[in-house]
Scaffold this active site. Structure first.
Site, PDB file in Angstrom:
ATOM      1  N   GLU A 104       0.827  -1.073  -0.209  1.00 54.86           N
ATOM      2  CA  GLU A 104      -0.020   0.049   0.060  1.00 54.86           C
ATOM      3  C   GLU A 104       0.825   1.260  -0.240  1.00 54.86           C
ATOM      4  OE1 GLU A 104      -0.636  -2.307   2.753  1.00 54.86           O
ATOM      5  OE2 GLU A 104      -2.532  -3.346   1.677  1.00 54.86           O
ATOM      6  N   TYR A 119       7.479   2.671  -7.453  1.00 56.30           N
ATOM      7  CA  TYR A 119       6.670   1.548  -7.663  1.00 56.30           C
ATOM      8  C   TYR A 119       6.436   1.335  -9.088  1.00 56.30           C
ATOM      9  CZ  TYR A 119       6.872   1.640  -2.607  1.00 56.30           C
ATOM     10  OH  TYR A 119       7.180   1.743  -1.410  1.00 56.30           O
TER      11      TYR A 119
END
Length: 189
Positions: A147, A159
């Site tokens: 998350e 990411y």
């Protein structure tokens, strides 16, 4: 993931704001030994309980609203190496970053990544993430989840570069009400 280690990270794979560019070359393997990483000249090694005072200081600076307690981090380290893999990044003999992975069966979760403000954008966060992904592969994971705060585009970009894809949203996940973007990387792709 919900609250804190073991059941998930309060800040998930949320790299301290602004981390990101630079190379992750040189990360991987190591199996507890130090190895050079990133353009920042940092060295990664396995985190130990002796690192907790410095890690906790960085934890509170990086995640003031969502900082884990020392007890939570001790609990994570107690499961290392069975289901956890935590590393610290050192520069000039000082801890400037840390990261952790939880792995069980064919899934792994990035629990946390943090880099000291003065060492961001030097590739340290990316190098630690590369080490976590390499460890997930070594442990037989097929997917890695995390998350990240919806208000942290720098971490999201890291990411994205590592091939994570958005798979959902957890509304109001963080203590200040900020949403968490759920992301996944398929290690078999």
């Amino acid at each position: 993931m919900s609250e804190g280690p073991g059941t998930g990270a309060a800040h998930g794979g949320d790299i301290g704001s602004g981390e990101g560019t630079g190379s992750a070359e040189g990360a991987g393997s190591g199996e507890g030994t130090g190895f050079a990483v990133g353009a920042g000249g940092a060295v990664l090694r396995r985190m130990t309980a002796d690192d907790l005072p410095a890690v906790m200081e960085l934890e509170r600076e990086t995640f003031p609203a969502d900082a884990w307690s020392e007890g939570m981090l001790r609990g994570e380290l107690a499961d290392q190496p069975r289901t956890r893999h935590y590393v610290v990044a050192l520069a000039g003999g000082r801890i400037v970053g840390y990261a952790g992975l939880a792995a069980a069966g064919d899934q792994a979760d990035v629990q946390t990544i943090a880099v000291a403000a003065g060492h961001r954008r030097a590739g340290i966060g990316g190098a630690m993430l590369a080490e976590l992904l390499a460890e997930a592969v070594r442990r037989g994971a097929r997917s890695v989840f995390l998350e990240v705060r919806a208000d942290n585009p720098e971490a999201q970009a890291v990411y994205d570069r590592f091939g994570f894809e958005r798979i959902g949203l957890r509304r109001g996940y963080y203590s200040d009400g900020t949403d968490a973007i759920m992301m996944k990387k398929d290690l078999n792709a």
